[in-house]
Design an enzyme around this catalytic site. Structure first.
Site, mmCIF file in Angstrom:
data_model
loop_
_atom_site.group_PDB
_atom_site.id
_atom_site.type_symbol
_atom_site.label_atom_id
_atom_site.label_comp_id
_atom_site.label_asym_id
_atom_site.label_seq_id
_atom_site.Cartn_x
_atom_site.Cartn_y
_atom_site.Cartn_z
ATOM 1 N N CYS A 38 -22.970 -13.448 15.597
ATOM 2 C CA CYS A 38 -23.304 -12.258 14.808
ATOM 3 C C CYS A 38 -22.676 -12.305 13.428
ATOM 4 O O CYS A 38 -23.163 -11.658 12.502
ATOM 5 C CB CYS A 38 -22.864 -11.005 15.555
ATOM 6 S SG CYS A 38 -21.107 -10.996 15.977
ATOM 7 N N ASN A 47 -24.595 -15.328 23.324
ATOM 8 C CA ASN A 47 -24.181 -16.325 22.332
ATOM 9 C C ASN A 47 -22.735 -16.795 22.521
ATOM 10 O O ASN A 47 -22.447 -17.979 22.433
ATOM 11 C CB ASN A 47 -24.399 -15.790 20.914
ATOM 12 C CG ASN A 47 -23.645 -14.516 20.644
ATOM 13 O OD1 ASN A 47 -23.422 -13.691 21.527
ATOM 14 N ND2 ASN A 47 -23.239 -14.327 19.398
ATOM 15 N N GLU A 101 -13.511 -2.204 17.649
ATOM 16 C CA GLU A 101 -12.641 -2.655 18.719
ATOM 17 C C GLU A 101 -11.644 -3.639 18.133
ATOM 18 O O GLU A 101 -11.805 -4.122 17.019
ATOM 19 C CB GLU A 101 -13.454 -3.261 19.868
ATOM 20 C CG GLU A 101 -14.379 -2.239 20.525
ATOM 21 C CD GLU A 101 -15.013 -2.718 21.826
ATOM 22 O OE1 GLU A 101 -14.351 -3.448 22.583
ATOM 23 O OE2 GLU A 101 -16.180 -2.364 22.073
ATOM 24 N N GLU A 161 -21.421 -3.312 18.862
ATOM 25 C CA GLU A 161 -21.346 -4.379 17.865
ATOM 26 C C GLU A 161 -22.699 -5.059 17.895
ATOM 27 O O GLU A 161 -23.041 -5.744 18.853
ATOM 28 C CB GLU A 161 -20.205 -5.347 18.187
ATOM 29 C CG GLU A 161 -19.827 -6.229 17.004
ATOM 30 C CD GLU A 161 -20.629 -7.516 16.985
ATOM 31 O OE1 GLU A 161 -21.589 -7.587 16.165
ATOM 32 O OE2 GLU A 161 -20.326 -8.419 17.750
#
Length: 491
Positions: free
Chosen positions: A293, A160, A472, A259
């Site tokens: 996301c 993405n 992160e 993630e």
């Protein structure tokens, strides 16, 4: 460009591009047109072995011991070189994803530059904790931690935001002295390959950055995550794939940073500035065709302004321009693939079966013949659904959101937190105390107040629940990409 032109996207292993094997290639399709524009060389297990071996050799031959100031300087040179080749990266990102040229310039490639510069600054300024402890008899001990590179890191990135998320991981990993083997998504192989050219140009030692192309199971992804020479895995992608990667890594007890997916909520209170909220929601629902996301798929609106928000957001959705990605006026690109479009269309059907009212969208747009073969879909908004419906509970990853009314603050918090995911949330209110209170009550890794996707790269990034493990960003990245050795000295 078509595959007949002979263009190959190649693997980059131990400092060189590998000549492709004609029998191990797959087509790369332009999502906007449906046309093949290149062939991608799929790495076999022996090539992954070579990549991991090359990374280990780069570490052993001195990259891990390179002084921090030299590593930071290399990252800054990489940022400069990306800027010099900016339009090449833009073109590669558009060909891979079909996203509008304005987004590729202003978000994806610009953030790649910022990622390298930001982590150069972070690593250059990083310090270490030390503790002076009083002991019996007037003695003391000194404890201090030495942070060493994690080692050979597998970096697996999604389709993405392929360049943005690649550099978000590569920059801190290299800054900390690790060697990397990247497996980009099979849907978006181009920018990871182009970055290999840049890193070689700025003097990164051979083997410190490798790229292997392919798929997940029984291909480069599985070969890499199950490889005994990998010291850690950082992965961004779906929750289901993350679960599979975790099972693969578990027997060797390697550290992971995940993630994963999100089913993110926005809460809109009736004291909000309506125009500001509508502008923010348009971005959070429809940016990158909903394929982020962090995008909002659940919008909870206080009942007294529900009609205003529903009508206003639907009107703004209808104003979005779906057209050629290279057109500066285009706001919205295609989905990444026909397969993904079929998945999103399946949720359209589920929503309507559950009694959803379609405010706008709900199908496939009719575009010109040039784009007819692309993976286009209409921006879509629903009312009439509840948290019990699959379209409200499961991540769709498209330009779609369900609008649901609420009456009280407590009800809004309960609705927003009623999910297996926990990545991000946004709160829209002009009451400063309420903004702080509700944002902190969200069971998520990141909560915004009166904004969305605004990032300080030093802050922690990640989620809870099905949305991931670890953080992160800034010092959090340095902690993941290094291992501390504590030294205790009795003075």
């Amino acid at each position: 460009m078509t595959a007949e032109t002979g263009r190959w996207i190649r693997n980059f292993v131990d400092g060189v591009f590998v000549e492709p094997d004609e029998d191990r290639g797959f087509d790369k399709v332009d999502p906007a047109t449906g046309l093949v524009f290149a062939r991608v060389h799929e790495a076999d297990s022996s090539l992954v072995d070579r990549a991991v071996a090359g990374a280990r050799r780069a570490l052993d031959e001195g990259w891990a011991r390179t002084p921090v100031r030299e590593r930071a300087a290399l990252l800054r040179r990489a940022a400069d070189r990306i800027e010099e080749r900016f339009e090449e990266f833009v073109a590669a990102e558009i060909a891979d994803t079909g996203k509008p040229v304005t987004q590729a310039r202003e978000l994806d490639v610009a953030r790649a530059v910022a990622n390298f510069r930001s982590f150069a600054d972070v690593v250059a300024a990083a310090g270490q904790e030390s503790f002076l402890t009083d002991l019996a008899g007037g003695r003391q001990s000194l404890n201090y931690a030495v942070r060493k590179p994690l080692g050979v890191v597998a970096v697996i990135v999604p389709w993405n935001l392929p360049l943005l998320l690649l550099t978000w991981k590569v920059a801190p990993a290299l800054a900390c002295g690790n060697a990397i083997v990247v497996k980009p998504s099979e849907e978006t192989p181009a920018t990871a390959t182009l970055l290999a050219e840049v890193l070689a140009e700025v003097g990164l030692p051979a083997g410190a950055y490798n790229v292997v192309h392919g798929f997940g199971g029984d291909s480069a992804g599985e070969y890499l995550t199950s490889h005994p020479g990998i010291d850690g895995v950082t992965f961004t992608g779906s929750s289901a794939t993350g679960s599979h990667v975790m099972k693969t890594v578990a027997p060797r007890v390697r550290p992971v940073s995940f993630e994963l997916g999100g089913k993110n909520a926005a809460i809109v209170f009736d004291d909000v500035d309506l125009d500001e909220a509508l502008t923010g929601l348009t971005k959070s629902v429809f940016t990158n065709t909903g394929q982020v996301c962090l995008c909002t798929e659940r919008v909870y609106v206080q009942r007294s302004v529900f009609a205003d928000i529903a009508d206003g957001l639907a009107e703004r959705a209808r104003r979005l321009r779906l057209d050629r990605p290279t057109d500066e006026r285009t706001t919205t690109g295609p989905l990444i693939s026909q397969q993904h479009r079929n998945k999103v269309l399946g949720y359209f059907e589920l929503a309507e079966q559950a009694g959803a009212k379609v405010l706008t969208g709900g199908g496939i747009p009719q575009l010109g013949p040039e784009l007819a073969g692309g993976s286009w879909i209409e921006p879509t908004l629903w009312t009439g659904l509840t948290n019990a419906d699959r379209a409200v509970r499961e991540e769709i990853f498209g330009p779609v959101a369900a609008l649901i009314p609420f009456d009280t603050e407590a009800e809004a918090i309960a609705l927003a937190n009623d999910t297996d995911y926990g990545l991000a949330a946004s709160v829209w209110t002009n009451d400063l105390r309420r903004g702080h209170r509700v944002a902190q009550a969200m069971n998520v890794g990141m909560a915004w107040v009166n904004t969305w996707f605004l990032r300080d790269l030093r802050s922690p990034f990640g989620g809870v629940g099905l949305s991931g493990i670890g953080r992160e960003g800034g010092a959090s990245s340095l902690h993941f990409y290094t291992e501390p050795t504590n030294v205790c000295v009795q003075l």
